[in-house]
Scaffold this active site. Sequence first.
Site, PDB file in Angstrom:
ATOM      1  CD  GLU A 133     -35.424   4.799 -36.621  1.00 18.36           C
ATOM      2  OE1 GLU A 133     -35.055   3.981 -37.480  1.00 18.36           O
ATOM      3  OE2 GLU A 133     -36.204   5.730 -36.849  1.00 18.36           O
ATOM      4  CD  GLU A 239     -36.773  11.676 -35.919  1.00 17.95           C
ATOM      5  OE1 GLU A 239     -37.459  11.120 -36.806  1.00 17.95           O
ATOM      6  OE2 GLU A 239     -35.625  11.298 -35.618  1.00 17.95           O
TER       7      GLU A 239
HETATM    8  C1  XIL Z   1     -36.085  10.995 -42.774  1.00 24.10           C
HETATM    9  C2  XIL Z   1     -35.887  12.296 -43.553  1.00 24.10           C
HETATM   10  O1  XIL Z   1     -36.830  13.227 -43.101  1.00 24.10           O
HETATM   11  C3  XIL Z   1     -36.058  12.045 -45.033  1.00 24.10           C
HETATM   12  O2  XIL Z   1     -35.753  13.223 -45.772  1.00 24.10           O
HETATM   13  C4  XIL Z   1     -35.155  10.898 -45.481  1.00 24.10           C
HETATM   14  O3  XIL Z   1     -35.413  10.591 -46.833  1.00 24.10           O
HETATM   15  C5  XIL Z   1     -35.400   9.659 -44.626  1.00 24.10           C
HETATM   16  O4  XIL Z   1     -35.233   9.993 -43.259  1.00 24.10           O
HETATM   17  N1  XIL Z   1     -36.643   8.613 -38.306  1.00 24.10           N
HETATM   18  C6  XIL Z   1     -35.481   9.351 -38.241  1.00 24.10           C
HETATM   19  C7  XIL Z   1     -35.218  10.394 -39.265  1.00 24.10           C
HETATM   20  O5  XIL Z   1     -34.730   9.215 -37.270  1.00 24.10           O
HETATM   21  O6  XIL Z   1     -33.851  10.549 -39.527  1.00 24.10           O
HETATM   22  C8  XIL Z   1     -35.964  10.110 -40.547  1.00 24.10           C
HETATM   23  O7  XIL Z   1     -35.778  11.225 -41.410  1.00 24.10           O
HETATM   24  C9  XIL Z   1     -37.419   9.852 -40.272  1.00 24.10           C
HETATM   25  C10 XIL Z   1     -37.593   8.661 -39.376  1.00 24.10           C
END
Ligand code: XIL
Length: 326
Positions: A133, A239
């Site tokens: 990001e 994701e």
């Molecule tokens: C999220 C996790 O799933 C949660 O458990 C945590 O509280 C916050 O982060 N983008 C990403 C991930 O790259 O690492 C994030 O994961 C979601 C958004």
Amino acid sequence: MSCRQNTTTGCEEGELWKLADFTVSTALNAYQVFPGSPPLFDRHFNGLTTENDLKFENIHPGPGFYDFTGADRLIRAAYERNIRIHGHPLVWHQQLPEWVGQSHDLREVMIDHIQTLVNRYRGQVHAWDVVNEALDERGGLRKTVWLENIGEDYLYLAYKTAQDADPGALLFYNDFNLASNPRKLDAAISICRNLRNRGIRISGIGMQMHISIAGPYRMELQEAVDKIWRAGFMVHFSELDVSVNPWVTKTTITEKDLREQQDTYYDVVRIYRSIPPQYQYGITLWGLTDADSWLPAYFNRVDAGLLFNTSGQPKPAYCGFQNALK
Ligand code: XIL
């Protein structure tokens, strides 16, 4: 996502990773693999991404202090079972402990962090999300603590450090909204091209794919993946989850929502399969079941973005995914 009539309803639960010709992964945490990994995981997945255990606040909570308890347990369990491990993330602006911002030499902190993690899991972690990001929605570099203290070169420095620490690991750039925001996508591709031109063996781009039944459009997603592999980078849907309540307009989820979600999953997997195989790194779901999903708690809304419901039963979404593998 698609207006097409659904023709994919219903399926008999198979084993996703055996049906797919790419790696099917899910985000997982150490607490989920103790004492053994969940049967649902073993049945359907042959890869995992470390959801939270490798994040800075968990693994590096104090200056010069690392806590590998969770990460070691998760990675060992997966490695012993031949599960492909995706390390996430090395450099990010979230889930950072306060001490990082107070350090006088962020460059040294970042290098030490990357070297320590990549060295420790060398040969076990197959690929890393080195930077996560780094872009804002206008396609510029996000003003993070890393950018502001180290300068633009923090990107090169991060990748160079990771590459030197484990020349065998694949390196990825990971970000969100890459399908819906072409400016951001172009910027991500240009970051990767520049790194490649400077001698970094960067393998590909992770499109997070926190999407919803409302979008992105199928065409946008298709164009985005085509741009990435045509530029010579692998594509990771890194994701994936499909919100059924993106605008927080609902307090309950209907059958219709779940059917639309099924269609979305179907289309996403079909689009993924249109990528030439050598550019397919795999698809990663962001959690095993709706009970594990970050969506409801993080966004404070009713939601159910994954393939299995809170009891671990396959949803229509599961059939959308599975039917798209045929
Ligand atoms: C999220 C996790 O799933 C949660 O458990 C945590 O509280 C916050 O982060 N983008 C990403 C991930 O790259 O690492 C994030 O994961 C979601 C958004």
